[in-house]
Design a protein around this motif. Structure first.
Motif, PDB file in Angstrom:
ATOM      1  N   ASP A  79      -9.639  -0.701  -8.153  1.00  0.00           N
ATOM      2  CA  ASP A  79      -8.357  -0.221  -7.634  1.00  0.00           C
ATOM      3  C   ASP A  79      -8.476  -0.148  -6.115  1.00  0.00           C
ATOM      4  O   ASP A  79      -9.102   0.750  -5.565  1.00  0.00           O
ATOM      5  CB  ASP A  79      -8.062   1.157  -8.248  1.00  0.00           C
ATOM      6  CG  ASP A  79      -6.747   1.737  -7.729  1.00  0.00           C
ATOM      7  OD1 ASP A  79      -6.189   1.210  -6.752  1.00  0.00           O
ATOM      8  OD2 ASP A  79      -6.288   2.727  -8.336  1.00  0.00           O
ATOM      9  N   GLU A  80      -7.872  -1.123  -5.437  1.00  0.00           N
ATOM     10  CA  GLU A  80      -8.049  -1.233  -3.982  1.00  0.00           C
ATOM     11  C   GLU A  80      -7.562   0.017  -3.248  1.00  0.00           C
ATOM     12  O   GLU A  80      -8.211   0.506  -2.326  1.00  0.00           O
ATOM     13  CB  GLU A  80      -7.294  -2.455  -3.439  1.00  0.00           C
ATOM     14  CG  GLU A  80      -7.754  -3.784  -3.987  1.00  0.00           C
ATOM     15  CD  GLU A  80      -6.900  -4.265  -5.157  1.00  0.00           C
ATOM     16  OE1 GLU A  80      -6.132  -3.444  -5.713  1.00  0.00           O
ATOM     17  OE2 GLU A  80      -7.006  -5.447  -5.518  1.00  0.00           O
ATOM     18  N   VAL A  81      -6.384   0.499  -3.664  1.00  0.00           N
ATOM     19  CA  VAL A  81      -5.803   1.650  -2.970  1.00  0.00           C
ATOM     20  C   VAL A  81      -6.682   2.898  -3.162  1.00  0.00           C
ATOM     21  O   VAL A  81      -6.910   3.666  -2.223  1.00  0.00           O
ATOM     22  CB  VAL A  81      -4.358   1.908  -3.440  1.00  0.00           C
ATOM     23  CG1 VAL A  81      -3.787   3.156  -2.795  1.00  0.00           C
ATOM     24  CG2 VAL A  81      -3.486   0.695  -3.121  1.00  0.00           C
ATOM     25  N   ALA A  82      -7.227   3.047  -4.359  1.00  0.00           N
ATOM     26  CA  ALA A  82      -8.081   4.216  -4.617  1.00  0.00           C
ATOM     27  C   ALA A  82      -9.322   4.185  -3.729  1.00  0.00           C
ATOM     28  O   ALA A  82      -9.783   5.221  -3.243  1.00  0.00           O
ATOM     29  CB  ALA A  82      -8.478   4.254  -6.086  1.00  0.00           C
ATOM     30  N   ILE A  83      -9.856   2.979  -3.484  1.00  0.00           N
ATOM     31  CA  ILE A  83     -11.042   2.873  -2.622  1.00  0.00           C
ATOM     32  C   ILE A  83     -10.677   3.263  -1.190  1.00  0.00           C
ATOM     33  O   ILE A  83     -11.405   3.988  -0.515  1.00  0.00           O
ATOM     34  CB  ILE A  83     -11.636   1.450  -2.685  1.00  0.00           C
ATOM     35  CG1 ILE A  83     -12.184   1.195  -4.090  1.00  0.00           C
ATOM     36  CG2 ILE A  83     -12.738   1.280  -1.655  1.00  0.00           C
ATOM     37  CD1 ILE A  83     -12.742  -0.198  -4.297  1.00  0.00           C
ATOM     38  N   GLY A  84      -9.516   2.792  -0.741  1.00  0.00           N
ATOM     39  CA  GLY A  84      -9.045   3.164   0.596  1.00  0.00           C
ATOM     40  C   GLY A  84      -8.858   4.675   0.710  1.00  0.00           C
ATOM     41  O   GLY A  84      -9.235   5.287   1.709  1.00  0.00           O
ATOM     42  N   ASP A  85      -8.281   5.261  -0.327  1.00  0.00           N
ATOM     43  CA  ASP A  85      -8.075   6.713  -0.315  1.00  0.00           C
ATOM     44  C   ASP A  85      -9.406   7.464  -0.330  1.00  0.00           C
ATOM     45  O   ASP A  85      -9.535   8.537   0.271  1.00  0.00           O
ATOM     46  CB  ASP A  85      -7.240   7.141  -1.521  1.00  0.00           C
ATOM     47  CG  ASP A  85      -5.796   6.659  -1.403  1.00  0.00           C
ATOM     48  OD1 ASP A  85      -5.385   6.311  -0.282  1.00  0.00           O
ATOM     49  OD2 ASP A  85      -5.090   6.624  -2.432  1.00  0.00           O
ATOM     50  N   ALA A  86     -10.401   6.876  -1.004  1.00  0.00           N
ATOM     51  CA  ALA A  86     -11.711   7.524  -1.083  1.00  0.00           C
ATOM     52  C   ALA A  86     -12.329   7.633   0.311  1.00  0.00           C
ATOM     53  O   ALA A  86     -13.003   8.614   0.626  1.00  0.00           O
ATOM     54  CB  ALA A  86     -12.631   6.741  -2.021  1.00  0.00           C
ATOM     55  N   LEU A  87     -12.091   6.639   1.144  1.00  0.00           N
ATOM     56  CA  LEU A  87     -12.636   6.685   2.504  1.00  0.00           C
ATOM     57  C   LEU A  87     -12.064   7.894   3.240  1.00  0.00           C
ATOM     58  O   LEU A  87     -12.792   8.656   3.878  1.00  0.00           O
ATOM     59  CB  LEU A  87     -12.308   5.410   3.281  1.00  0.00           C
ATOM     60  CG  LEU A  87     -12.731   5.508   4.756  1.00  0.00           C
ATOM     61  CD1 LEU A  87     -14.180   5.097   4.940  1.00  0.00           C
ATOM     62  CD2 LEU A  87     -11.842   4.729   5.680  1.00  0.00           C
ATOM     63  N   VAL A  88     -10.748   8.057   3.135  1.00  0.00           N
ATOM     64  CA  VAL A  88     -10.082   9.161   3.830  1.00  0.00           C
ATOM     65  C   VAL A  88     -10.649  10.500   3.347  1.00  0.00           C
ATOM     66  O   VAL A  88     -10.974  11.382   4.149  1.00  0.00           O
ATOM     67  CB  VAL A  88      -8.554   9.100   3.585  1.00  0.00           C
ATOM     68  CG1 VAL A  88      -7.856  10.287   4.222  1.00  0.00           C
ATOM     69  CG2 VAL A  88      -7.997   7.782   4.111  1.00  0.00           C
ATOM     70  N   GLU A  89     -10.827  10.579   2.037  1.00  0.00           N
ATOM     71  CA  GLU A  89     -11.340  11.821   1.462  1.00  0.00           C
ATOM     72  C   GLU A  89     -12.767  12.112   1.927  1.00  0.00           C
ATOM     73  O   GLU A  89     -13.080  13.211   2.368  1.00  0.00           O
ATOM     74  CB  GLU A  89     -11.308  11.649  -0.055  1.00  0.00           C
ATOM     75  CG  GLU A  89     -11.308  12.923  -0.845  1.00  0.00           C
ATOM     76  CD  GLU A  89     -11.217  12.580  -2.321  1.00  0.00           C
ATOM     77  OE1 GLU A  89     -12.101  13.017  -3.075  1.00  0.00           O
ATOM     78  OE2 GLU A  89     -10.278  11.823  -2.709  1.00  0.00           O
TER      79      GLU A  89
ATOM     80  N   ILE B  48       0.844  -1.197   0.000  1.00  0.00           N
ATOM     81  CA  ILE B  48       0.000   0.000   0.000  1.00  0.00           C
ATOM     82  C   ILE B  48       0.879   1.248   0.000  1.00  0.00           C
ATOM     83  O   ILE B  48       0.587   2.227  -0.666  1.00  0.00           O
ATOM     84  CB  ILE B  48      -0.934   0.007   1.238  1.00  0.00           C
ATOM     85  CG1 ILE B  48      -1.874  -1.192   1.192  1.00  0.00           C
ATOM     86  CG2 ILE B  48      -1.715   1.303   1.322  1.00  0.00           C
ATOM     87  CD1 ILE B  48      -2.710  -1.363   2.444  1.00  0.00           C
ATOM     88  N   ALA B  49       1.975   1.180   0.761  1.00  0.00           N
ATOM     89  CA  ALA B  49       2.861   2.338   0.846  1.00  0.00           C
ATOM     90  C   ALA B  49       3.654   2.536  -0.439  1.00  0.00           C
ATOM     91  O   ALA B  49       4.352   3.532  -0.583  1.00  0.00           O
ATOM     92  CB  ALA B  49       3.807   2.171   2.029  1.00  0.00           C
ATOM     93  N   GLY B  50       3.550   1.569  -1.362  1.00  0.00           N
ATOM     94  CA  GLY B  50       4.199   1.746  -2.658  1.00  0.00           C
ATOM     95  C   GLY B  50       5.656   1.296  -2.710  1.00  0.00           C
ATOM     96  O   GLY B  50       6.386   1.669  -3.615  1.00  0.00           O
TER      97      GLY B  50
END
Lengths: 378, 418
Positions: free
Chosen positions: B220-230, A108-110
């Motif tokens: 896109d798993e990471v994008a979904i996680g980021d969407a929560l934060v947003e 996740i951290a890339g």
């Protein structure tokens, strides 16, 4: 395995909750060495978890500072502190391999794939999980799953590990097993670790040093041996050790502490520390193993009536009631309750319930505390 | 107690159900006979969890350390009192022993949430493509509500959440409070850490679904996680930020309240401060309570439904009022007529055996949607009765029963614990 290490320093760190008068953590001064395993221990409400959360950035610090290495982290966001809370999440993902379960946060951290694999492999080696890396979690035993959870924290290579009662939701068997694993793993990794527990046995068996807290105040810091041999005050004396230390009130007469037939000669330095506020009394502590079963005629012997015998194989303990003049004057307390005394006895020579024993405190094994302040005098 | 060994069970419950005593407490939960269980448990849990049918409802039983069990029970009770959407705690049972007198773990019992859907079932049902977004929105609302009352979750994840359909969106419920803590107020550090953990956990859970080939490859798993934060940050800002304006722009006070109402929140307390010369005004919501629309609907009709369902029902009530030209009538009277003349007949027109597939308010919402589509297709206003009939035949019959979804996602086996 390359790991950055760091010291942790609490410098007069204070946490005062709004609307309360007494700080939850009051002017805590504590220095944790590089690579050290420090255990914060104390009864519920003593401030140990709050202290840990202050270090994690999960509690505001209302006074003083907290440092990781030379860096003042007092006002730094939790995720920027380079710490890892171990075991905050140990639910494993069933479809992912053990390696992915350990390394997904790095993904996740890339981090680059090769770097993740390398870190995971190194962690797996330390955790004895190498042969399981490409298998699914269902192939693992309960203990191995715990280790995967630790692996998650290890691969992040933080400066400090934090653990808040990590064993409290495990069953008893897994608890003892995991306790040993955490302690030996921490020594192999050499990562500075702050660990919180309410269980003094856990503290004694795991920590390089132990910090005992009560009511938000640090009572004593030291090695398990220090805490056991020279408790700084009555609280630490009663808290550390299992079964607990017996504590009784003795009068100071003719250079000795005395109650009933029990008499303990006091060193000159100890006597010199007795003040008027003590009103001619001291608190004397003696561990169950500092008592000898003796004949009735022995000088200083005092009678104990046996209530229960606890046989533990290699050890046996009598839980008894003080008899004679001592019973009314000594105000004795122990882990077993008021007026109850705990005596370690020869497991091959166990008395019957109701029997009367005579015991005496082995010379040089009494702890003497001020009856006014509770501070150690001897 | 079913002729088992003598147990000395301690049951702590606010309203204990005697039928609880008939369950096989002398057997470790993992070995409970299949006939006792409601279905296979699913989801990712660090503990053994099983579902059991009891007196016409489903309860969830979790084996867990005694002190942790009491602590979580108490926390869940406090969350109920604070009106945070969470599972209903039933009780704690301690003192379990097996046939050989060996101690067994304590259990925490909660009520299974009717019509709730675990995320693993939702993601792999191939609902609509934006399912993930809507789940994340729901979780963001839940997390903000928890943080507003001072609850630090400590292990926010999709596994620790259940979802209920709420009109076209979802409503999220907290199901696991084991790692949580209730504070007077959360510090920014606590909130950001909780949010960061939520992000990591959600991405991990989605990566797990992807590894099990249960997730669309395009997700896109990471994008979904980021969407929560947003989403969380947007909502937190809207609910708590302080704004200043010129004192002759006082309409902005009402505008702010309306904005919060639109987001589904009522303002319980608003701090208004003016500077010394009185030229600027500063406002900051101090107490906001979720459930603006559901409270209004409850007051008008006695229907207790979720926020977006309430919003939808209120809209229909408003159109009913306009169509009947009763804008000047007392709102309560109109609401009563709408309830007995529109809502209830619509639900009753659905055959009883199909009604259990969805909650009544959700049924009504879907029928309204269906009516809109059929009207558009037919080029005329399709009456409610006709729309209902067509919805039942063309849609509802083919829908899965959602009253108690307990199974794993299709194609998934209980790999971790099975």
């Amino acid at each position: 395995m390359y790991l950055i290490m760091a010291t942790v320093t609490y410098d007069h760190a204070t946490r005062l909750y709004p609307g309360t008068e007494r700080p939850a953590v009051d002017q805590l001064n504590l220095h944790v060495e590089d690579g050290e395993f420090l255990v914060l221990v104390g009864p519920s409400g003593c401030g140990k978890s709050t202290s840990l959360r202050m270090l994690a950035g999960l509690e505001d610090v209302n006074g003083g500072n907290i440092y990781i290495g030379d860096r003042d982290v007092t006002d730094v966001q939790p995720k920027d502190r380079d710490i890892a809370m171990v075991f905050q999440n140990y639910a494993l993902y069933p479809h992912m391999s053990v390696a992915d379960n350990m390394g997904f946060a790095l993904k996740i951290a890339g981090n680059p794939k090769a770097d993740i694999r390398q870190r995971v492999e190194e962690a797996a080696k330390i955790l004895d999980l190498t042969e399981y890396l490409d298998r699914k979690p269902k192939a693992l035993s309960g203990g191995q799953r715990q280790r995967v959870a630790m692996g998650r924290a290890i691969v992040r290579q933080p400066q400090v590990f934090l653990m808040d009662e990590p064993l409290s939701n495990l069953d008893a068997k897994l608890r003892v097993q995991t306790r040993t694993q955490i302690a030996s793993l921490q020594r192999r990794l050499g990562v500075t670790t702050v660990y919180v527990t309410h269980d003094q046995t856990e503290a004694l068996t795991m920590g390089d040093r132990i910090a005992v807290l009560k009511d938000g105040l640090l009572q004593q810091v030291g090695t398990p041996r220090d805490m056991y041999d020279t408790p700084a005050n009555v609280f630490v004396a009663g808290f550390i050790g299992s079964p607990a230390m017996n504590l009784a009130t003795f009068s100071v007469t003719d250079g000795a502490a005395q109650v009933g037939s029990a008499r303990i000669p006091l060193e000159r330095e100890t006597l010199a520390k007795v003040t008027e506020a003590d009103k001619g009394h001291v608190t004397v502590g003696f561990r169950p193993e500092a008592l000898d079963v003796v004949g009735q005629a022995t000088e200083s012997a005092f009678p104990v009536e046996v209530n229960i015998v606890e046989e533990l194989g290699s050890d046996a303990f009598v839980y008894g009631t003080l008899k004679g003049e001592l019973a009314s004057e000594a105000h004795l307390t122990s882990g077993a309750g008021d007026n109850q005394v705990i005596v370690r006895i020869d497991p091959r020579n166990v008395p019957q319930k109701g029997e009367r024993l005579y015991v005496s405190i082995r010379p040089g094994q009494a702890h003497v505390f001020s009856s006014a302040t509770g501070e150690r005098l001897s | 107690m079913g002729g088992v060994t003598v147990q000395n069970l301690q049951i702590t419950a606010s309203n204990p159900d005697p039928a609880l005593l008939d369950l096989p407490w002398d057997i470790p939960l993992e070995q409970w006979p299949a006939e006792t269980l409601a279905a296979l448990p699913r989801g990712i849990s660090r503990h053994i969890v099983r579902f059991v049918r009891l007196s016409g409802r489903v309860i969830a039983i979790k084996e867990i350390g005694e002190s942790v069990a009491y602590r979580e029970f108490e926390l869940l009770r406090q969350l109920r009192r604070l009106e945070v959407p969470s599972v209903v705690p039933v009780g704690v049972i301690t003192g379990r022993k097996d046939a050989d007198g060996e101690r067994l773990e304590a259990v925490l019992i909660t009520e299974h949430l009717q019509f709730s859907l675990p995320y693993r079932a939702l993601f792999s049902q191939a609902l609509r493509p934006d399912t993930a977004t809507r789940l994340i929105d729901a979780l963001a609302v839940l997390l903000v509500r928890l943080h507003l009352v001072g609850f630090y979750w400590g292990d926010v994840s999709l596994s620790n959440t259940l979802f209920r359909r709420d009109a076209e969106t979802f409503a999220a419920f907290l199901v696991d409070a084991e790692t949580g803590d209730l504070h007077r107020e959360l510090s920014p550090g606590q909130r950001s850490y909780d949010l960061d953990l939520a992000r990591t956990n959600i991405i991990g859970e989605l990566m797990d679904l992807a590894a099990g080939e249960l997730l669309d490859e395009d997700v896109d798993e990471v994008a979904i996680g980021d969407a929560l934060v947003e989403r969380y940050n947007e909502l937190w800002e809207a609910l708590t930020v302080s704004e200043s304006f010129d004192s002759n722009e006082r309409w902005r006070v009402a505008a702010r309240i309306e904005q919060l109402n639109t987001l589904g929140f009522d303002v319980g307390e608003l701090a208004i401060t003016t500077d010394i010369d009185g030229t600027t005004v500063q406002i900051q919501p101090k107490v906001v309570d979720a459930g603006h629309h559901s409270r209004r609907l409850l007051r008008l009709t006695g229907l207790d439904v979720q926020e977006n369902q309430a919003r939808r029902l209120l809209n229909d009530l408003d159109s009913f009022r306009a169509a009947a030209e009763r804008q000047n009538d007392d709102e309560e009277f109109v609401a009563h007529d709408w309830l007995s003349g529109v809502f209830e007949p619509t639900i009753q027109a659905v055959p009883r055996d199909l009604r259990r597939k969805l909650e009544p308010a959700q049924l009504f919402h879907e029928i309204l949607d269906h009516r809109w589509f059929t009207s558009e297709r037919a080029g005329r206003d399709v009456p409610m009765a006709e729309a209902t009939q067509s919805y039942v035949d063309d849609v509802l019959r083919h829908r899965p029963d959602e009253k108690a979804i307990l199974g794993l996602a299709p194609g998934e086996t209980d790999e971790l614990f099975g």
